[in-house]
Design a protein around this motif. Structure first.
Motif, PDB file in Angstrom:
ATOM      1  N   LEU A   1     -32.262-121.642 -10.239  1.00  0.00           N
ATOM      2  CA  LEU A   1     -31.097-120.893 -10.715  1.00  0.00           C
ATOM      3  C   LEU A   1     -31.361-119.385 -10.745  1.00  0.00           C
ATOM      4  N   GLY A   2     -32.554-118.989 -10.305  1.00  0.00           N
ATOM      5  CA  GLY A   2     -32.910-117.574 -10.369  1.00  0.00           C
ATOM      6  C   GLY A   2     -33.185-117.125 -11.787  1.00  0.00           C
ATOM      7  N   GLN A   3     -33.674-118.037 -12.632  1.00  0.00           N
ATOM      8  CA  GLN A   3     -33.932-117.725 -14.028  1.00  0.00           C
ATOM      9  C   GLN A   3     -35.389-117.955 -14.381  1.00  0.00           C
ATOM     10  N   THR A   4     -35.737-117.626 -15.621  1.00  0.00           N
ATOM     11  CA  THR A   4     -37.077-117.840 -16.156  1.00  0.00           C
ATOM     12  C   THR A   4     -36.959-118.379 -17.572  1.00  0.00           C
ATOM     13  N   VAL A   5     -38.067-118.872 -18.107  1.00  0.00           N
ATOM     14  CA  VAL A   5     -38.053-119.364 -19.491  1.00  0.00           C
ATOM     15  C   VAL A   5     -37.869-118.212 -20.476  1.00  0.00           C
ATOM     16  N   LEU A   6     -38.097-116.993 -20.021  1.00  0.00           N
ATOM     17  CA  LEU A   6     -37.940-115.825 -20.890  1.00  0.00           C
ATOM     18  C   LEU A   6     -36.478-115.465 -21.097  1.00  0.00           C
ATOM     19  N   GLU A   7     -35.609-115.956 -20.228  1.00  0.00           N
ATOM     20  CA  GLU A   7     -34.191-115.611 -20.288  1.00  0.00           C
ATOM     21  C   GLU A   7     -33.315-116.757 -20.784  1.00  0.00           C
ATOM     22  N   ALA A   8     -33.721-117.996 -20.513  1.00  0.00           N
ATOM     23  CA  ALA A   8     -32.900-119.148 -20.874  1.00  0.00           C
ATOM     24  C   ALA A   8     -32.787-119.253 -22.394  1.00  0.00           C
ATOM     25  N   PRO A   9     -31.608-119.538 -22.908  1.00  0.00           N
ATOM     26  CA  PRO A   9     -31.385-119.481 -24.354  1.00  0.00           C
ATOM     27  C   PRO A   9     -31.754-120.739 -25.121  1.00  0.00           C
ATOM     28  N   ASP A  10     -32.042-121.851 -24.448  1.00  0.00           N
ATOM     29  CA  ASP A  10     -32.258-123.104 -25.163  1.00  0.00           C
ATOM     30  C   ASP A  10     -33.618-123.118 -25.864  1.00  0.00           C
ATOM     31  N   ARG A  11     -33.728-123.990 -26.836  1.00  0.00           N
ATOM     32  CA  ARG A  11     -34.932-124.057 -27.676  1.00  0.00           C
ATOM     33  C   ARG A  11     -36.184-124.427 -26.868  1.00  0.00           C
ATOM     34  N   ARG A  12     -36.039-125.335 -25.916  1.00  0.00           N
ATOM     35  CA  ARG A  12     -37.189-125.759 -25.109  1.00  0.00           C
ATOM     36  C   ARG A  12     -37.744-124.575 -24.315  1.00  0.00           C
ATOM     37  N   SER A  13     -36.870-123.776 -23.742  1.00  0.00           N
ATOM     38  CA  SER A  13     -37.321-122.602 -22.992  1.00  0.00           C
ATOM     39  C   SER A  13     -38.053-121.625 -23.904  1.00  0.00           C
ATOM     40  N   ARG A  14     -37.532-121.432 -25.114  1.00  0.00           N
ATOM     41  CA  ARG A  14     -38.181-120.515 -26.057  1.00  0.00           C
ATOM     42  C   ARG A  14     -39.582-120.996 -26.418  1.00  0.00           C
ATOM     43  N   ASP A  15     -39.765-122.309 -26.481  1.00  0.00           N
ATOM     44  CA  ASP A  15     -41.080-122.873 -26.778  1.00  0.00           C
ATOM     45  C   ASP A  15     -42.078-122.509 -25.680  1.00  0.00           C
ATOM     46  N   TYR A  16     -41.654-122.620 -24.427  1.00  0.00           N
ATOM     47  CA  TYR A  16     -42.530-122.257 -23.308  1.00  0.00           C
ATOM     48  C   TYR A  16     -42.677-120.741 -23.190  1.00  0.00           C
ATOM     49  N   ALA A  17     -41.648-120.013 -23.522  1.00  0.00           N
ATOM     50  CA  ALA A  17     -41.703-118.554 -23.432  1.00  0.00           C
ATOM     51  C   ALA A  17     -42.779-117.979 -24.339  1.00  0.00           C
ATOM     52  N   ALA A  18     -43.046-118.636 -25.464  1.00  0.00           N
ATOM     53  CA  ALA A  18     -44.062-118.150 -26.405  1.00  0.00           C
ATOM     54  C   ALA A  18     -45.439-118.087 -25.760  1.00  0.00           C
ATOM     55  N   GLU A  19     -45.691-118.939 -24.773  1.00  0.00           N
ATOM     56  CA  GLU A  19     -47.000-118.952 -24.118  1.00  0.00           C
ATOM     57  C   GLU A  19     -47.223-117.707 -23.252  1.00  0.00           C
ATOM     58  N   TRP A  20     -46.161-117.009 -22.928  1.00  0.00           N
ATOM     59  CA  TRP A  20     -46.267-115.808 -22.103  1.00  0.00           C
ATOM     60  C   TRP A  20     -46.587-114.562 -22.912  1.00  0.00           C
ATOM     61  N   ALA A  21     -46.426-114.635 -24.217  1.00  0.00           N
ATOM     62  CA  ALA A  21     -46.555-113.442 -25.057  1.00  0.00           C
ATOM     63  C   ALA A  21     -47.887-112.705 -24.891  1.00  0.00           C
ATOM     64  N   PRO A  22     -49.048-113.398 -24.858  1.00  0.00           N
ATOM     65  CA  PRO A  22     -50.313-112.654 -24.715  1.00  0.00           C
ATOM     66  C   PRO A  22     -50.401-111.863 -23.411  1.00  0.00           C
ATOM     67  N   LEU A  23     -49.891-112.436 -22.318  1.00  0.00           N
ATOM     68  CA  LEU A  23     -49.918-111.736 -21.031  1.00  0.00           C
ATOM     69  C   LEU A  23     -48.998-110.524 -21.067  1.00  0.00           C
ATOM     70  N   LEU A  24     -47.811-110.692 -21.621  1.00  0.00           N
ATOM     71  CA  LEU A  24     -46.852-109.585 -21.680  1.00  0.00           C
ATOM     72  C   LEU A  24     -47.390-108.447 -22.547  1.00  0.00           C
ATOM     73  N   ARG A  25     -48.066-108.800 -23.634  1.00  0.00           N
ATOM     74  CA  ARG A  25     -48.657-107.755 -24.493  1.00  0.00           C
ATOM     75  C   ARG A  25     -49.746-106.997 -23.748  1.00  0.00           C
ATOM     76  N   LEU A  26     -50.571-107.725 -22.995  1.00  0.00           N
ATOM     77  CA  LEU A  26     -51.656-107.067 -22.254  1.00  0.00           C
ATOM     78  C   LEU A  26     -51.095-106.113 -21.210  1.00  0.00           C
ATOM     79  N   VAL A  27     -50.085-106.550 -20.485  1.00  0.00           N
ATOM     80  CA  VAL A  27     -49.524-105.725 -19.410  1.00  0.00           C
ATOM     81  C   VAL A  27     -48.911-104.447 -19.962  1.00  0.00           C
ATOM     82  N   GLU A  28     -48.275-104.545 -21.118  1.00  0.00           N
ATOM     83  CA  GLU A  28     -47.588-103.391 -21.685  1.00  0.00           C
ATOM     84  C   GLU A  28     -48.497-102.537 -22.571  1.00  0.00           C
ATOM     85  N   ARG A  29     -49.727-102.951 -22.753  1.00  0.00           N
ATOM     86  CA  ARG A  29     -50.638-102.239 -23.662  1.00  0.00           C
ATOM     87  C   ARG A  29     -50.975-100.870 -23.122  1.00  0.00           C
TER      88      ARG A  29
END
Length: 206
Positions: free
Chosen positions: A178-206
């Motif tokens: 659908l051209g989407q990611t777990v970071l954009e999808a609004p459902d609860r399951r996607s948010r659960d998987y999106a949390a696993e990306w947080a350490p990488l996103l913090r490192l990149v933006e550091r």
């Protein structure tokens, strides 16, 4: 402009998934973002074509034949590198990047290829002198399996930090269609998987 290179010489390790999620994260933050797709399959560009009009805008750069110059005014550039890169290709792409993200799957073949790629990375002058951030991402992990547990032992020998571990799930190909990611999808399951990306996103933006 911050540039993130996603690469590994092993095909099928999830480079495009990592690249599209990083780009989506930047775009969600309101940053002007582009993906430079260096792979002949143009998977990242095809993903962009499937994005809806309401999704945060991401520019696509077809670098499948030659690495070009990004447009002026970009805030973030994500480079989806091809598999089987030659040493000079690695150096050229690292030269224009600030962060190198290396996805790795569990399994002997993937571990061997990744170890070889990281050895080549370590020989690049900019990496050797700590002028580039290199981060490992464990991808498509199935927690509790022997092969995933073995990957932790492999990680301990790498010499580069492992910043995120992403579970295997059909949610990724389903959203990619659908051209989407777990970071954009609004459902609860996607948010659960999106949390696993947080350490990488913090490192990149550091």
């Amino acid at each position: 402009m911050l540039t993130v290179l996603v690469g590994n010489i092993k095909g099928g390790c999830g480079k495009t998934t990592i690249a599209t999620h990083l780009a989506a994260s930047f775009a969600l933050a309101g940053l002007r973002t582009a993906i430079g797709d260096c792979d002949r399959q143009r998977s990242a560009l095809n993903w962009l074509r499937r994005r809806g009009e309401r999704a945060p805008s991401i520019e696509g750069l077809d670098w499948s034949k030659d690495v070009g110059k990004p447009a002026k005014g970009l805030d973030r550039l994500v480079i989806d590198a091809p598999a089987a890169m030659h040493h000079k290709d690695v150096e050229d792409l690292i030269d224009i990047s600030d962060v190198v993200v290396v996805p790795v799957l569990p399994g002997a073949f993937d571990e061997d290829a990744t170890a070889h790629f990281l050895k080549r990375l370590a020989e690049v002058k900019a990496v050797r002198k700590n002028k580039r951030v290199v981060a490992i991402v464990g991808n498509r992990l199935r927690l509790g399996t022997k092969v995933s547990d073995h990957l932790d032992g492999f990680f301990a020998q790498l010499g580069f930090p492992v910043v995120a571990r992403l579970r295997d799930s059909q949610i990724y190909p389903n959203l990619a269609a659908l051209g989407q990611t777990v970071l954009e999808a609004p459902d609860r399951r996607s948010r659960d998987y999106a949390a696993e990306w947080a350490p990488l996103l913090r490192l990149v933006e550091r």
